[in-house]
Scaffold this motif. Sequence first.
Motif, PDB file in Angstrom:
ATOM      1  N   MET A   1       7.858   8.889   5.215  1.00  0.00           N
ATOM      2  CA  MET A   1       6.951   8.746   4.034  1.00  0.00           C
ATOM      3  C   MET A   1       7.360   7.597   3.338  1.00  0.00           C
ATOM      4  SD  MET A   1       6.969  12.586   2.076  1.00  0.00           S
ATOM      5  CE  MET A   1       8.609  13.034   2.339  1.00  0.00           C
ATOM      6  N   LEU A   2       8.853   7.104   3.505  1.00  0.00           N
ATOM      7  CA  LEU A   2       9.202   5.708   2.948  1.00  0.00           C
ATOM      8  C   LEU A   2       8.649   4.711   3.806  1.00  0.00           C
ATOM      9  CD1 LEU A   2      13.099   6.396   2.518  1.00  0.00           C
ATOM     10  CD2 LEU A   2      11.306   6.214   0.738  1.00  0.00           C
ATOM     11  N   PHE A   3       8.490   4.826   5.258  1.00  0.00           N
ATOM     12  CA  PHE A   3       7.676   3.710   5.786  1.00  0.00           C
ATOM     13  C   PHE A   3       6.267   3.757   5.297  1.00  0.00           C
ATOM     14  CE2 PHE A   3       5.533   2.437   9.808  1.00  0.00           C
ATOM     15  CZ  PHE A   3       6.197   1.121   9.915  1.00  0.00           C
TER      16      PHE A   3
ATOM     17  N   LEU B   1       4.762  -0.040   5.797  1.00  0.00           N
ATOM     18  CA  LEU B   1       3.345  -0.738   6.217  1.00  0.00           C
ATOM     19  C   LEU B   1       2.645  -1.639   5.190  1.00  0.00           C
ATOM     20  CD1 LEU B   1       1.513   2.879   6.987  1.00  0.00           C
ATOM     21  CD2 LEU B   1       2.421   1.124   8.463  1.00  0.00           C
ATOM     22  N   ASN B   2       3.131  -1.778   4.037  1.00  0.00           N
ATOM     23  CA  ASN B   2       2.537  -2.662   3.203  1.00  0.00           C
ATOM     24  C   ASN B   2       3.486  -4.099   3.435  1.00  0.00           C
ATOM     25  OD1 ASN B   2       1.245  -3.509   0.716  1.00  0.00           O
ATOM     26  ND2 ASN B   2       2.970  -4.010  -0.324  1.00  0.00           N
ATOM     27  N   MET B   3       4.392  -4.159   3.993  1.00  0.00           N
ATOM     28  CA  MET B   3       5.233  -5.222   4.386  1.00  0.00           C
ATOM     29  C   MET B   3       4.710  -5.951   5.622  1.00  0.00           C
ATOM     30  SD  MET B   3       8.968  -4.012   3.653  1.00  0.00           S
ATOM     31  CE  MET B   3       9.903  -5.329   4.356  1.00  0.00           C
TER      32      MET B   3
ATOM     33  N   MET C   1       0.658  -1.127  -0.037  1.00  0.00           N
ATOM     34  CA  MET C   1      -0.113  -0.093  -0.123  1.00  0.00           C
ATOM     35  C   MET C   1       0.931   1.242  -0.001  1.00  0.00           C
ATOM     36  SD  MET C   1      -2.505   1.479   2.995  1.00  0.00           S
ATOM     37  CE  MET C   1      -0.947   1.852   3.727  1.00  0.00           C
ATOM     38  N   GLY C   2       0.764   1.885  -1.330  1.00  0.00           N
ATOM     39  CA  GLY C   2       1.660   3.022  -1.188  1.00  0.00           C
ATOM     40  C   GLY C   2       1.142   4.287  -0.498  1.00  0.00           C
TER      41      GLY C   2
ATOM     42  N   MET D   1      -6.912  -2.205   7.408  1.00  0.00           N
ATOM     43  CA  MET D   1      -5.722  -1.256   7.733  1.00  0.00           C
ATOM     44  C   MET D   1      -5.445  -0.458   6.393  1.00  0.00           C
ATOM     45  SD  MET D   1      -1.717  -2.307   8.695  1.00  0.00           S
ATOM     46  CE  MET D   1      -0.452  -1.037   8.482  1.00  0.00           C
ATOM     47  N   ASP D   2      -5.561  -0.979   5.235  1.00  0.00           N
ATOM     48  CA  ASP D   2      -5.477  -0.381   3.893  1.00  0.00           C
ATOM     49  C   ASP D   2      -6.293   0.776   3.627  1.00  0.00           C
ATOM     50  OD1 ASP D   2      -3.325  -1.667   2.707  1.00  0.00           O
ATOM     51  OD2 ASP D   2      -4.580  -3.410   1.917  1.00  0.00           O
ATOM     52  N   GLY D   3      -7.853   0.418   4.174  1.00  0.00           N
ATOM     53  CA  GLY D   3      -8.615   1.447   4.144  1.00  0.00           C
ATOM     54  C   GLY D   3      -8.506   2.592   5.096  1.00  0.00           C
ATOM     55  N   ALA D   4      -8.160   2.237   6.379  1.00  0.00           N
ATOM     56  CA  ALA D   4      -7.778   3.327   7.570  1.00  0.00           C
ATOM     57  C   ALA D   4      -6.826   4.170   7.112  1.00  0.00           C
ATOM     58  CB  ALA D   4      -7.602   2.384   8.757  1.00  0.00           C
TER      59      ALA D   4
END
Length: 235
Positions: A70-72, A77-79, A1-2, A206-209
């Motif tokens: 920003m990198l995190f 988060l996606n990882m 998730m970018g 979590m993606d949506g949040a």
Amino acid sequence: MGLYDRDYARSTSFGFETARRTEAQTVSFVKETYKLFAASMLAAAVGAYVGIPFAGAVAANYWFIAIPWMLFGMFGLNMVKNKPGINMIALFAFTFASGVIITPLLSHILGMNGGGTLVANAFLMTSALFGALSFFAVKTTKDFTTYSKPLIIAFFVILAFSLINVFFIHSPAIFLFIQAAFLLVISVMVIHDTQNVINGAYETPMDGAIALYLDFFNLFITLLQLFGIFGSSDD
């Protein structure tokens, strides 16, 4: 998730992912998403409260803090989003840090005449606008989920013009125009992301949040800067 990738919803068409979930599962997904969104808001508020006394230090080392943040958001988060426990720690660390990152701006506004009122009004306006846009997203029959690529292109075009103005042109008028354009783009993002949430189109709650949180965060920052501009002109 970018961090600003509007394609992390896993559907290929409006409602595709919802068709793979029962209605009860979709309702549960939406509830969980908004619970995480609310908790993220709280974590950010705590970050801002804790960080205010250190606003000067944050400003002096802004990019050393903001770039890893920003990198995190783009990769970290996606990882971990599918790792129970770790994903929640990562989510709240990310949103807590976002609150710390905006402390230089908050400190600047609070230092103005009536600064506390400006911050409160910006937050109330953000909440009202976010709520109205979310309501519109639920009620409209128009599909905004297909706007992913135009939105991300518009976002980065505006960001590029913003950086050019900050480092080379230094025009208050252009800055004001950029903020107005950014406000419009983020407003459409709220509708886009809300429709994806209510259709269960994200891979995880979590993606949506995170999508909703970033929308609210960007709306607040934009309105806070606008309130600061107009507030300073009244001094």
